[in-house]
Design a protein around this motif. Structure first.
Motif, PDB file in Angstrom:
ATOM      1  N   THR A 165     -22.953 -21.957  23.409  1.00  0.00           N
ATOM      2  CA  THR A 165     -21.566 -21.955  23.848  1.00  0.00           C
ATOM      3  C   THR A 165     -20.713 -21.892  22.585  1.00  0.00           C
ATOM      4  O   THR A 165     -21.068 -22.483  21.569  1.00  0.00           O
ATOM      5  N   PRO A 166     -19.612 -21.145  22.593  1.00  0.00           N
ATOM      6  CA  PRO A 166     -18.835 -20.972  21.364  1.00  0.00           C
ATOM      7  C   PRO A 166     -18.107 -22.246  20.965  1.00  0.00           C
ATOM      8  O   PRO A 166     -17.806 -23.078  21.803  1.00  0.00           O
ATOM      9  N   ARG A 202     -19.329 -17.472  32.986  1.00  0.00           N
ATOM     10  CA  ARG A 202     -20.726 -17.898  32.958  1.00  0.00           C
ATOM     11  C   ARG A 202     -21.070 -18.714  34.202  1.00  0.00           C
ATOM     12  O   ARG A 202     -22.124 -18.526  34.812  1.00  0.00           O
ATOM     13  N   HIS A 213     -18.821 -14.986  22.890  1.00  0.00           N
ATOM     14  CA  HIS A 213     -19.372 -15.561  24.113  1.00  0.00           C
ATOM     15  C   HIS A 213     -18.399 -15.332  25.271  1.00  0.00           C
ATOM     16  O   HIS A 213     -17.193 -15.364  25.080  1.00  0.00           O
ATOM     17  N   ARG A 257     -21.302 -10.701  24.119  1.00  0.00           N
ATOM     18  CA  ARG A 257     -20.969 -11.372  25.383  1.00  0.00           C
ATOM     19  C   ARG A 257     -21.953 -10.975  26.474  1.00  0.00           C
ATOM     20  O   ARG A 257     -22.408 -11.806  27.263  1.00  0.00           O
ATOM     21  N   GLU A 291     -25.245 -12.756  25.936  1.00  0.00           N
ATOM     22  CA  GLU A 291     -25.132 -14.165  26.342  1.00  0.00           C
ATOM     23  C   GLU A 291     -25.302 -14.300  27.857  1.00  0.00           C
ATOM     24  O   GLU A 291     -26.013 -15.189  28.328  1.00  0.00           O
TER      25      GLU A 291
END
Length: 186
Positions: free
Chosen positions: A143-144, A165, A159, A92, A95
């Protein structure tokens, strides 16, 4: 680049997505995660070996051997579980770092925010039955392949949430003096 992304995203959004992915390459994120996973994988193998040796090993064991076996199994299982959660947290973080690098590289954090919003919104509309096969490939997407992540599930995600984000990209946008990112009041 998939044809779906090429159709759905504007050129500036595609640039943000590519900058995000190139940031992963530049910072060797796959190698970092692989190296960081080593201890957890090793612990997982010890647990698996211990389980199969107990099931298929047969033979009689004395009380000391059983105690040592249980201790090794317990420690290995704990190391594996802790490693699993730490690797997810590291992923995470990486990301968010890739988002930040892409925003600074392109100078348009709002374009990446728009791309994330578009792609996340479309993925959330896909039925969950169709996504079960995509779960193993989450590491390959910016993006998951899951919808919202309520509660404890966020600790198992590779993520960060879309909201997290977008919040970070909004702060970067303010730092750069860019107009507010989509979904943020300016």
């Amino acid at each position: 680049m998939t044809t779906g992304l090429l159709r759905r995203l504007e050129p500036a959004e595609l640039e943000g997505v590519l900058a995000h992915e190139l940031s992963h390459v530049r910072h060797k994120d796959v190698a970092v995660i692989t190296i960081a996973s080593f201890l957890g994988v090793l612990a997982g193998l010890v647990v698996r070996f211990a389980f199969y040796s107990q099931v298929f090993g047969g033979g009689r064991r004395d009380q000391n051997t059983a105690a040592v076996f249980a201790a090794v199994l317990g420690v290995s299982a704990a190391v594996y579980a802790i490693s699993f959660l730490l690797i997810r947290a590291l992923s995470r973080y990486r990301e968010l770092a890739a988002d930040r690098a892409a925003a600074l590289l392109t100078g348009r954090p709002s374009a990446l925010a728009a791309a994330l919003t578009k792609v996340s919104g479309e993925i959330a509309r896909i039925p969950s039955e169709d996504l079960r096969t995509a779960q193993a490939f989450n590491a390959f997407y910016f993006t998951p392949a899951t919808g919202r992540e309520p509660g404890v599930e966020r600790f198992f995600s590779t993520h960060p949430s879309l909201e997290q984000r977008l919040e970070q990209l909004g702060r970067i946008s303010a730092e750069l003096g860019e107009a507010a990112a989509p979904g943020k009041a300016g």
